[in-house]
Design an enzyme around this catalytic site. Structure first.
Site, PDB file in Angstrom:
ATOM      1  CB  CYS A  11      -7.925   8.942   0.315  1.00 28.55           C
ATOM      2  SG  CYS A  11      -7.669   8.769   2.089  1.00 28.55           S
ATOM      3  CB  CYS A 101     -10.862   5.289   6.643  1.00 25.72           C
ATOM      4  SG  CYS A 101     -10.086   4.099   5.538  1.00 25.72           S
ATOM      5  CB  CYS A 352      -1.936 -13.890   2.360  1.00 23.24           C
ATOM      6  SG  CYS A 352      -0.931 -14.439   3.758  1.00 23.24           S
TER       7      CYS A 352
END
Length: 396
Positions: A11, A101, A352
């Site tokens: 990235c 992205c 989560c």
């Protein structure tokens, strides 16, 4: 971002120290998945199942896995950035553009530059956090499996709303795949992503076609950020439910109804289970009710607080199965204690936040964890989605 190989994407934003959201991106994905699985097992400890009862983790992908983009608007009038804001003292709220992205699905990647062009055409000023001036705060995009998009703009005032409304023909021409467009008003200076008031400008709901069920998302509806992993999550819950074969179930914190709709079908001559879904958002309940009608699944959805709904019910009249999918804080002491003392035979808990999950499981010793699985909704981060199957321990 350029993919070096299937396991280690490179990235350019990370390398340049512009964005560190994907903190684990330099770790090979197979290692990420293994380490995250081991960490979840350790965090649940004795409250989780035995090591051999943990099913293989569900991978979330290396690139192009995220169905939702939450983009802060920065830059200047006519030259906006879409990405994040650098709020350090030196940067003074400078916008960092993350247009390329590649954690976003391809449809989002193609749409983001068009959204920037449209916002430039509005001549509205990006909101400056340090100066508390400006109009444009965020752009939220969600992509359905069909390629349709939901586009939401978060702005400061009704004047910005009116400006976007006036330019709707141009936006629809630039982005024909946008089947839902809305504007959210957030006049306060708060560290939140949206306000309470939403103005729908086009369309009504985004259809997330997941095979046997299509979920309908309205602008403020919650849905998992990784569509493929969400499908695996629902499929696993449905498989466990089929093995348990309960006559009745509750889906608490049901959102737009995914768990209830996938688990209500008994799959045999008995037809459908007696299923109820509870969610505090009335908009989500309307969406869930529509999905149930479309699929001819007779789940009863109603708006309300999940804990209050349970506490108002007799523990002896509890359903055979309760499915819970709470926010990060977990189900909390009251609901955990109620489940512990109820007649419920089984619980499927989708979490989560393994830390709050462990705390809740500790309050329910009579419900033993017999299976668990990691679902990697958020690759390259430390976040984890874990689902656990609990079964009532027979009293001696």
């Amino acid at each position: 971002m350029v993919t070096v190989d299937a396991q280690t994407p490179e990235c350019r934003y990370f390398v340049a120290d512009l964005c560190r959201s994907c903190a684990l991106i330099e770790t090979p994905y197979a290692v990420q998945l293994r380490d995250k699985d081991h960490a979840c097992q350790a965090m649940l400890g004795t409250h989780g199942p035995a090591a051999e009862a943990w099913l293989p983790p569900v991978a979330g992908g290396v690139t192009e896995f995220r169905n939702r983009a939450k983009l802060a608007v920065g830059g200047e009038v006519g030259a906006v950035t879409l990405g994040i804001l650098d709020l350090s003292r030196e940067a003074n709220g400078r916008g960092i553009d993350l247009t390329d992205c590649l954690i976003h699905q391809p449809g989002l990647q193609r749409a983001i530059p068009r959204i920037a062009e449209f916002l430039n055409s509005t001549k509205l000023a990006p909101y400056s956090v340090p100066n508390r001036k400006g109009e444009l705060k965020y752009a939220h995009l969600t992509e359905a499996p069909s390629g349709d998009l939901m586009v939401r703009f978060v702005v400061r005032s009704s004047g910005a709303l009116d400006r976007i409304r006036a330019l709707m023909p141009e936006l629809r021409e630039q982005l024909p795949q946008a089947t839902v467009i809305s504007v959210n008003l957030l006049p306060e200076h708060k560290a939140v992503l949206e306000g309470e008031h939403e103005e729908l400008l086009y369309g009504s709901s985004l259809a997330m076609d997941l095979g046997s069920v299509s979920l309908h998302l309205q602008p403020q509806s919650f849905f998992q950020t990784n569509t493929k992993v969400a499908q695996s999550l629902y499929a696993q819950a449905a498989e466990w439910t089929a093995q348990l074969n309960p006559a009745s179930l509750w889906d608490l914190y049901c959102g737009v109804g995914g768990f209830a709709l996938f688990c209500a079908d008994a799959g045999d001559e008995s037809g459908m289970r007696d299923a109820v879904g509870i969610e505090v958002s009335e908009a989500a309940i309307r969406s869930a009710t529509r999905s149930a009608s479309d699929a001819s699944i007779p789940v009863r959805f109603q708006a309300g607080d999940a804990t209050a709904f349970a506490l108002e019910s007799s523990p002896e009249s509890a359903p055979e199965l309760v499915i819970v999918n709470p926010p990060r804080r977990g189900i909390g002491a009251e609901l955990a204690d109620w489940l512990e003392g109820s007649a419920t035979r089984s619980v499927i808990y989708s979490s989560c936040n393994p830390k709050s999950l462990a705390q809740d499981l500790a309050r329910m010793p009579s419900l033993r964890a017999v299976k668990a699985r990691l679902f990697d909704m958020f690759p390259h981060t430390g976040h984890a989605e874990v689902m656990v199957l609990l079964e009532r321990v027979a009293s001696e």
